[in-house]
Design a protein around this motif. Structure first.
Motif, mmCIF file in Angstrom:
data_model
loop_
_atom_site.group_PDB
_atom_site.id
_atom_site.type_symbol
_atom_site.label_atom_id
_atom_site.label_comp_id
_atom_site.label_asym_id
_atom_site.label_seq_id
_atom_site.Cartn_x
_atom_site.Cartn_y
_atom_site.Cartn_z
ATOM 1 N N GLY A 171 10.247 2.220 -28.103
ATOM 2 C CA GLY A 171 10.103 3.430 -28.400
ATOM 3 C C GLY A 171 11.472 4.163 -28.837
ATOM 4 N N THR A 172 11.206 5.345 -29.097
ATOM 5 C CA THR A 172 12.615 6.348 -29.135
ATOM 6 C C THR A 172 12.444 7.325 -28.020
ATOM 7 O OG1 THR A 172 11.493 7.465 -30.855
ATOM 8 C CG2 THR A 172 13.064 5.937 -31.653
ATOM 9 N N ALA A 173 13.576 8.152 -27.688
ATOM 10 C CA ALA A 173 13.491 8.876 -26.623
ATOM 11 C C ALA A 173 13.991 10.345 -27.472
ATOM 12 C CB ALA A 173 14.453 8.615 -25.747
ATOM 13 N N THR A 174 13.485 11.510 -27.073
ATOM 14 C CA THR A 174 13.764 12.727 -27.550
ATOM 15 C C THR A 174 13.849 13.544 -26.518
ATOM 16 O OG1 THR A 174 11.478 13.322 -27.829
ATOM 17 C CG2 THR A 174 12.923 12.418 -29.845
ATOM 18 N N ALA A 175 14.330 14.967 -26.806
ATOM 19 C CA ALA A 175 14.536 15.914 -25.778
ATOM 20 C C ALA A 175 14.255 17.317 -26.279
ATOM 21 C CB ALA A 175 15.813 15.927 -24.887
ATOM 22 N N ALA A 176 13.469 17.989 -25.480
ATOM 23 C CA ALA A 176 12.656 19.247 -25.875
ATOM 24 C C ALA A 176 13.771 20.057 -26.793
ATOM 25 C CB ALA A 176 11.952 20.049 -24.990
ATOM 26 N N TYR A 177 14.884 20.497 -26.042
ATOM 27 C CA TYR A 177 16.178 21.553 -26.660
ATOM 28 C C TYR A 177 16.605 20.664 -27.734
ATOM 29 C CZ TYR A 177 18.965 25.110 -26.827
ATOM 30 O OH TYR A 177 19.677 26.499 -27.121
ATOM 31 N N GLN A 178 16.448 19.653 -27.837
ATOM 32 C CA GLN A 178 17.295 18.843 -28.965
ATOM 33 C C GLN A 178 16.456 19.217 -30.509
ATOM 34 O OE1 GLN A 178 18.724 15.691 -26.384
ATOM 35 N NE2 GLN A 178 20.403 15.921 -27.905
ATOM 36 N N GLU A 194 12.764 20.977 -30.705
ATOM 37 C CA GLU A 194 11.803 21.741 -30.793
ATOM 38 C C GLU A 194 12.191 23.081 -31.674
ATOM 39 O OE1 GLU A 194 10.567 23.118 -26.965
ATOM 40 O OE2 GLU A 194 9.477 21.143 -26.864
ATOM 41 N N GLY A 195 13.216 23.765 -31.591
ATOM 42 C CA GLY A 195 13.998 25.065 -32.167
ATOM 43 C C GLY A 195 13.418 26.157 -31.425
ATOM 44 N N ASN A 196 14.354 27.174 -31.605
ATOM 45 C CA ASN A 196 13.985 28.518 -30.935
ATOM 46 C C ASN A 196 13.675 28.455 -29.524
ATOM 47 O OD1 ASN A 196 14.834 29.841 -33.232
ATOM 48 N ND2 ASN A 196 12.848 29.735 -34.232
ATOM 49 N N ASN A 197 14.441 27.655 -28.600
ATOM 50 C CA ASN A 197 14.062 27.754 -27.404
ATOM 51 C C ASN A 197 14.874 29.089 -26.670
ATOM 52 O OD1 ASN A 197 12.158 26.037 -26.093
ATOM 53 N ND2 ASN A 197 13.292 24.639 -26.832
ATOM 54 N N ILE A 198 14.452 30.262 -27.123
ATOM 55 C CA ILE A 198 15.333 31.395 -26.484
ATOM 56 C C ILE A 198 15.356 31.828 -25.339
ATOM 57 C CG2 ILE A 198 15.098 32.303 -28.874
ATOM 58 C CD1 ILE A 198 12.793 34.004 -27.600
ATOM 59 N N ASN A 199 14.530 31.183 -24.336
ATOM 60 C CA ASN A 199 14.635 31.487 -22.975
ATOM 61 C C ASN A 199 15.256 30.554 -22.053
ATOM 62 O OD1 ASN A 199 12.855 33.792 -23.157
ATOM 63 N ND2 ASN A 199 11.179 32.471 -23.403
ATOM 64 N N SER A 200 16.155 29.596 -22.941
ATOM 65 C CA SER A 200 16.861 28.467 -22.221
ATOM 66 C C SER A 200 18.329 29.190 -22.170
ATOM 67 C CB SER A 200 16.663 27.281 -23.127
ATOM 68 O OG SER A 200 17.929 26.418 -22.785
ATOM 69 N N ASN A 201 18.990 28.453 -21.087
ATOM 70 C CA ASN A 201 20.359 28.829 -20.607
ATOM 71 C C ASN A 201 21.308 28.444 -22.076
ATOM 72 O OD1 ASN A 201 19.951 26.406 -19.673
ATOM 73 N ND2 ASN A 201 21.486 26.286 -18.352
ATOM 74 N N TRP A 202 20.687 27.324 -22.626
ATOM 75 C CA TRP A 202 21.649 26.587 -23.774
ATOM 76 C C TRP A 202 21.406 27.691 -24.943
ATOM 77 C CZ3 TRP A 202 24.916 22.832 -24.712
ATOM 78 C CH2 TRP A 202 25.340 21.941 -23.622
ATOM 79 N N GLY A 247 19.105 26.286 -33.712
ATOM 80 C CA GLY A 247 18.316 26.912 -34.875
ATOM 81 C C GLY A 247 16.825 26.419 -34.754
ATOM 82 N N LEU A 248 16.260 25.818 -35.824
ATOM 83 C CA LEU A 248 15.066 25.511 -35.906
ATOM 84 C C LEU A 248 14.953 23.661 -35.366
ATOM 85 C CD1 LEU A 248 13.189 26.217 -39.118
ATOM 86 C CD2 LEU A 248 12.458 27.116 -36.986
ATOM 87 N N ALA A 249 16.267 23.375 -35.252
ATOM 88 C CA ALA A 249 16.262 22.008 -34.856
ATOM 89 C C ALA A 249 15.579 21.147 -35.705
ATOM 90 C CB ALA A 249 16.033 21.880 -33.392
ATOM 91 N N CYS A 250 14.672 20.401 -35.042
ATOM 92 C CA CYS A 250 13.758 19.592 -36.012
ATOM 93 C C CYS A 250 12.318 20.186 -36.242
ATOM 94 C CB CYS A 250 13.567 18.155 -35.463
ATOM 95 S SG CYS A 250 15.375 17.332 -34.921
ATOM 96 N N GLY A 272 5.221 22.539 -35.297
ATOM 97 C CA GLY A 272 4.451 21.307 -35.770
ATOM 98 C C GLY A 272 4.562 19.904 -36.440
ATOM 99 N N ARG A 273 6.220 20.061 -36.644
ATOM 100 C CA ARG A 273 6.762 18.996 -37.184
ATOM 101 C C ARG A 273 6.719 17.692 -36.271
ATOM 102 N NH1 ARG A 273 9.008 19.782 -42.723
ATOM 103 N NH2 ARG A 273 9.345 22.296 -42.839
#
Ligand code: BGC
Length: 441
Positions: free
Chosen positions: A15-22, A24-32, A49-52, A57-58
């Motif tokens: 498989g491949t690995a991904t992480a939400a913040y990287q 999803e985009g617009n995670n405005i409630n995160s410390n990042w 920004g919008l990230a991926c 839905g992408r």
């Protein structure tokens, strides 16, 4: 001309690995998100920004890409700050969307590996003291219970915390990650709280889903003394290598130990069902009296090493074998939870990929219990403090249009996954320079 295929065991996870913040985009409630707004924190002032654009839905099209590329598994993470934007509020719609995503993987016959914490924290959690606080494990456990209840019908493979050693050092010792503190003593306190949180999550998951398999993604850095005859080089290498073991060993015997530091977390004993290993590169280490913050060690790459586009990584496949050998002492099934290379032109990645997977194959042939390999990553994503400067994707992302463009490595990886192995023919076509090493005459 040698013709051969290096086969992997049936059922091996690719498989491949991904992480939400990287992604999803617009995670405005995160410390990042807050961190990104501070000048000087992210290279070139980049924004996620919008990230991926997964949150709009992408994820669907990207999961389809992975499935069409014959991947039978995917490692993704859940963004805590989305699910619980305030201490007293669950976002049920966000949870539903995660259910839809994980169900989406199952529909594509891909086994989900769900990471519950991947570097990002809710702002409210940080305001309550974050990982420095003894209350951290309790908050984390509540969130974990909520998610596991929601996803338990679709997922059974869990990673509690991604690279807790790297996370604690970057956030609290080097200051590269939020909260940007530079206090090694504090980093140890944080590590103890992370071990407690992992243990609480492990027990909670098993209570809800007894057959679950739970682990962590352990960051393994391969370290070699610059001068093997130098006792000082050897000593600092040995000290730094201890970082690799802090978490897996605490999850084995319930003791958080590093050099003279020692703390007991008895509930952490025996809390890994598999050993996740993130391996990227190897450093050489020499003694440097001025490098106090790195325990007097100075790390560097071999002068003749093949470096990634930004010089961030060196192609050191033997370190993969060493990482797997290191993992044996924990006596657990092993999953390579991350391995990859930043290479915008895809110049070295095909070679990096086959050379590393070849080392995994060597290990498999010793009958070591290696169950899967997750390449970092599917599509170019937001690389933390390095912003968009690094391109790790099998697919290239055009940030302005959100268009994806397939790199040759995506086709190579698809062939590997489809074949469940590496053949000389693939290597000749995608990474001919690796032929003498992999298929010598
Ligand atoms: C992290 C990923 C990161 C990757 C490449 C890993 O240490 O888990 O989130 O993007 O390295 O930098």
């Amino acid at each position: 001309m040698v013709q051969a295929t290096f086969h992997f065991p049936r059922g091996f996870l690719w498989g491949t690995a991904t992480a939400a913040y990287q992604v999803e985009g617009n995670n405005i409630n995160s410390n990042w998100y807050a961190w990104e707004q501070e000048p000087g924190r992210i290279i070139h002032g980049d924004k996620s920004g919008l990230a991926c654009d997964w949150w709009n839905g992408r994820w669907r099209e990207d999961f389809r890409r992975a499935a069409e590329g014959a991947q039978n598994a995917h490692r993704m993470s859940i963004e805590w700050s989305r699910v619980q934007p305030a201490p007293d509020r669950w976002d049920e719609q966000a949870i539903d969307r995660y259910v839809e995503m994980v169900r989406g993987l199952a529909e594509l016959n891909m086994t989900p590996l769900i990471t519950l914490h991947h570097f990002s924290d809710p702002v409210w959690f940080v305001e309550k003291g974050g990982w420095e606080s003894e209350a951290a494990a309790g908050y984390f456990e509540k969130y974990v219970r909520k998610i596991v209840q929601a996803l338990k019908d679709y997922a059974g493979l869990w990673c509690t915390i991604n690279e807790p050693n790297g996370y604690a050092m970057n956030g609290f010792a080097t200051g590269l990650f939020p909260p940007g503190k530079k206090n090694t003593g504090l980093a140890f306190k944080v590590m103890v709280n992370l071990v407690r949180a992992h243990a609480a999550a492990y027990h909670a998951i098993h209570q809800i889903q007894p057959q679950a398999r739970v682990g962590m993604a352990n960051y393994y850095r391969s370290l070699t003394s610059a001068k093997t005859w130098s006792p000082l080089d050897r000593l600092v290498t040995h000290l730094l290598a201890g970082f690799n073991d802090i978490f897996p060993s605490a999850a084995t015997n319930g003791v958080v130990r590093f050099i003279a530091y020692r703390d007991r977390v008895p509930e952490a004993k025996g809390t890994q069902d598999f050993l996740g290993i993130d391996y990227y590169t190897r450093d050489y280490v020499k003694f440097n009296p001025f490098h106090i913050e790195e325990l007097f060690g100075e790390r560097f790459y071999r002068s003749d090493a093949e470096l990634s586009t930004t010089g961030f990584l060196a192609n050191e496949p033997l370190g993969m074998f060493e990482a797997l050998k290191w993992g044996l002492k924990y006596n657990l099934p092993i999953i390579i939870t991350e391995n990859g290379f930043d290479d915008s032109e895809d110049r070295i990645r095909p070679r990096y990929m086959v050379e590393h997977i070849h080392q995994v194959w060597r290990a498999v042939n010793f009958n070591w219990a290696i169950k899967g390999y997750f390449h970092w990553t599917l599509v170019d994503n937001f690389e933390w403090e390095r912003g968009w400067s690094q391109r790790f994707g099998l697919w290239e992302l055009n940030l302005d249009t959100q268009a994806r463009h397939k790199r040759p490595s995506a086709d190579l990886y698809a062939e590997i996954c489809r074949e469940n192995g590496i053949s000389d023919d693939m290597v000749r076509r995608y990474a001919p320079a690796a032929i003498p090493g992999l298929f010598p005459d």
